[in-house]
Design an enzyme around this catalytic site. Structure first.
Site, short mmCIF file in Angstrom:
data_model
loop_
_atom_site.label_atom_id
_atom_site.label_comp_id
_atom_site.label_asym_id
_atom_site.label_seq_id
_atom_site.Cartn_x
_atom_site.Cartn_y
_atom_site.Cartn_z
N SER A 243 -32.03 35.42 51.51
CA SER A 243 -32.39 34.00 51.71
C SER A 243 -31.40 33.03 51.10
O SER A 243 -31.74 32.23 50.21
CB SER A 243 -33.77 33.76 51.13
OG SER A 243 -34.61 34.76 51.60
N ARG B 135 -38.28 42.61 47.33
CA ARG B 135 -39.28 43.60 47.74
C ARG B 135 -38.67 44.59 48.72
O ARG B 135 -37.84 44.22 49.53
CB ARG B 135 -40.46 42.90 48.44
CG ARG B 135 -41.23 41.99 47.54
CD ARG B 135 -42.26 41.21 48.29
NE ARG B 135 -41.67 40.43 49.35
CZ ARG B 135 -42.30 40.08 50.45
NH1 ARG B 135 -43.53 40.45 50.66
NH2 ARG B 135 -41.70 39.34 51.36
N ASP C 215 -34.70 34.25 55.28
CA ASP C 215 -36.17 34.32 55.14
C ASP C 215 -36.91 33.47 56.18
O ASP C 215 -37.99 33.83 56.65
CB ASP C 215 -36.64 33.98 53.72
CG ASP C 215 -36.09 32.68 53.18
OD1 ASP C 215 -35.26 32.04 53.86
OD2 ASP C 215 -36.48 32.29 52.06
C1 GLC Z 1 -32.19 28.04 50.15
C2 GLC Z 1 -31.27 28.99 50.90
C3 GLC Z 1 -31.82 29.29 52.29
C4 GLC Z 1 -33.27 29.75 52.20
C5 GLC Z 1 -34.10 28.75 51.41
C6 GLC Z 1 -35.55 29.19 51.24
O1 GLC Z 1 -32.17 26.82 50.79
O2 GLC Z 1 -29.98 28.43 51.01
O3 GLC Z 1 -31.03 30.27 52.94
O4 GLC Z 1 -33.78 29.94 53.48
O5 GLC Z 1 -33.54 28.55 50.13
O6 GLC Z 1 -35.65 30.37 50.51
#
Ligand code: GLC
Length: 467
Positions: A158, A95, A211
């Site tokens: 993320s 997004r 995230d």
């Molecule tokens: C995976 C990623 C992590 C993220 C999580 C939730 O574990 O490695 O960085 O925060 O997914 O999206």
């Protein structure tokens, strides 16, 4: 664990079994699954103590199972004003967000969501993927990008990133099924900035965050008692505030009481030796066939990407031993063929006769589950798998609060489809936290919808305030 998994073979139901025996064997088969998935207080206590131990390890050196990554985001919520942009790449969807902030509070926002095509996600190149994202940013910011100074953008990415500064971070390892080439070990800010510059899009990436970090910061600007950000969605992970003096492994940080957000990357907890994780043969099978075998074992027991698959493997095992009709094994034979969304619908059915279970199985999978007792087994399996996820994430939250000495009073900002859409999830999560930190603790688990992206905008605001 081995003995429990073989008990299903011992209980195989045959055509010759009388109805009473069949029913008894079905009950025992379900109980065997329950014994594997339901976690006892003793197991939870051991896991949480070990989790705290692993957090200490991760703060003292690199390469630990819980990575404990410094984020360069400090505990402050300045009363900034202005327009800020955020890009949120969480998984397949991303997004672009425009935010209007006044006195440190969000006044309005609008956003545009898109999907990363499979060809960029699986086996594609960094240039292809970030080029695609840069095009989407370009079309969203259009007129705003005519200003003289570039538009500041906060970037939520993320995945496990080692950050060297607020606007610099290297991807350690792909998770959540991504295999795009040329991103691992590279600075993702640079990769994105390069594609933006190539297209003459007047945007500058000023901050990078995970995230969980975005989720925590978004809530923190509203509620100063926010102590953790947690995602329980496609993947799962958490972050919290840690005193700089405790981040022993990073010599460059000033030693003091100033608190910095740590992205724990707890999805990888206990993945090296499986010392305490209650892994079942179903978890092993998922790991064995995953692109990141041996990593993220904790995440593979918690997050939405895997919950449907764990349930499917259990249902197929029960069908193969006769505890469920053969049609289950036939219709559910495709890996990842049972969605987390459907298992959540199935597990929420409280209607007498479990008609919702029947209808979901019929319309989505062509399984006509006529017996009420079979529907009950299916619902219980989906519940056990989701409840174990809630117990495990509750354990991780409790352990973090204990380590941070915030276990008396805290707000936990949580986002993610599993937490949001599974009705009893929050209750199990909270119950688990309380059994570990103490019944009298005032722990508030709040849904922070879309926090990951908005938080990146707030972090961009923090950065511009510091300049
Ligand atoms: C995976 C990623 C992590 C993220 C999580 C939730 O574990 O490695 O960085 O925060 O997914 O999206």
């Amino acid at each position: 664990m081995k003995r429990l998994s073989t008990i299903l073979d011992q209980l195989t139901i045959s055509e010759e079994d009388a109805p009473a025996i069949r029913s008894l064997k079905q009950k025992a088969s379900l109980q065997a699954i329950k014994a594997q998935f339901e976690l006892s207080q003793a197991q939870l206590e051991l896991m949480s103590t070990y989790f705290v131990h692993e957090m200490h390890q991760g703060l003292s050196r690199d390469g630990c199972t819980i990575r404990m990554l410094p984020t360069f985001v400090y505990r402050t919520s300045p009363k900034v004003d202005g327009e800020f942009y955020a890009l949120d790449i969480g998984g397949t969807n991303f997004r672009v967000i425009r935010m209007n902030v006044k006195g440190g509070q969000l006044v309005s926002s609008n956003q545009q969501a898109s999907r990363i095509p499979d060809e960029h996600k699986n086996g594609g190149t960094a240039e292809g993927m970030f080029g695609f994202v840069a095009d989407a940013i370009g079309s969203f910011v259009k007129d705003d990008a005519k200003e003289e100074s570039p538009i500041p953008l906060g970037f939520t990415f993320s995945f496990p990133i080692t950050q060297q500064a607020i606007d610099k971070g290297t991807l350690l390892k792909w998770t959540k099924g991504f295999t795009t080439r040329g991103v691992q070990n590279e600075d993702v800010v640079q990769l994105l900035q390069k594609e933006l510059d190539k297209r003459k899009i007047h945007v500058k990436v000023v901050a990078l965050c995970n995230d969980t970090v975005g989720t925590m910061v978004a809530r923190f600007f509203e509620d100063a008692s926010t102590e953790m950000g947690v995602i329980i969605g496609t993947g799962s992970n958490g972050c919290y505030w840690e005193r700089s003096k405790n981040i022993v492994k990073d010599k460059s940080l000033d030693r003091g009481m100033k608190e910095m957000c740590i992205n724990m990357e707890f999805g990888n907890f206990d993945s090296h030796k499986l010392n305490v994780l209650p892994v079942t043969p179903y978890d092993d099978e998922i790991d064995h066939h995953s692109p990141n075998k041996g990593s993220q074992r904790f995440e593979k027991m918690i997050s939405g990407l895997y919950l449907g698959e764990i349930s499917r493997l259990v249902l197929v095992a029960l069908s193969n031993n006769g505890a469920l009709p053969k049609i289950f094994a036939e219709k559910l034979n495709k890996p990842y063929g049972l969605s987390a969304k459907d298992t959540s619908i199935i597990s929420s059915d409280i209607l007498p006769g479990l008609h919702c279970v029947h209808d979901t199985l019929m319309t989505e999978y062509g399984i006509d589950c006529t017996q009420a007792s079979d529907r009950y087994v299916v619902r219980e399996v989906c519940r056990l798998v989701a409840s174990r996820s809630a117990q495990l994430s509750g354990m991780a939250i409790a352990a973090t609060l204990i380590k941070a000495e915030k276990n008396g009073d805290a707000t936990i900002a949580i986002d993610g489809s599993v937490f949001e859409k599974t009705p009893y999830y929050k209750a199990v999560l909270l119950k688990t936290i309380k059994t570990l930190v103490g019944e009298n603790a005032d722990i508030r688990c709040v849904l922070q919808k879309d926090g990951s992206g908005l938080g990146a905008g707030f972090i961009a605001a923090m950065v511009s305030h510091q300049k």
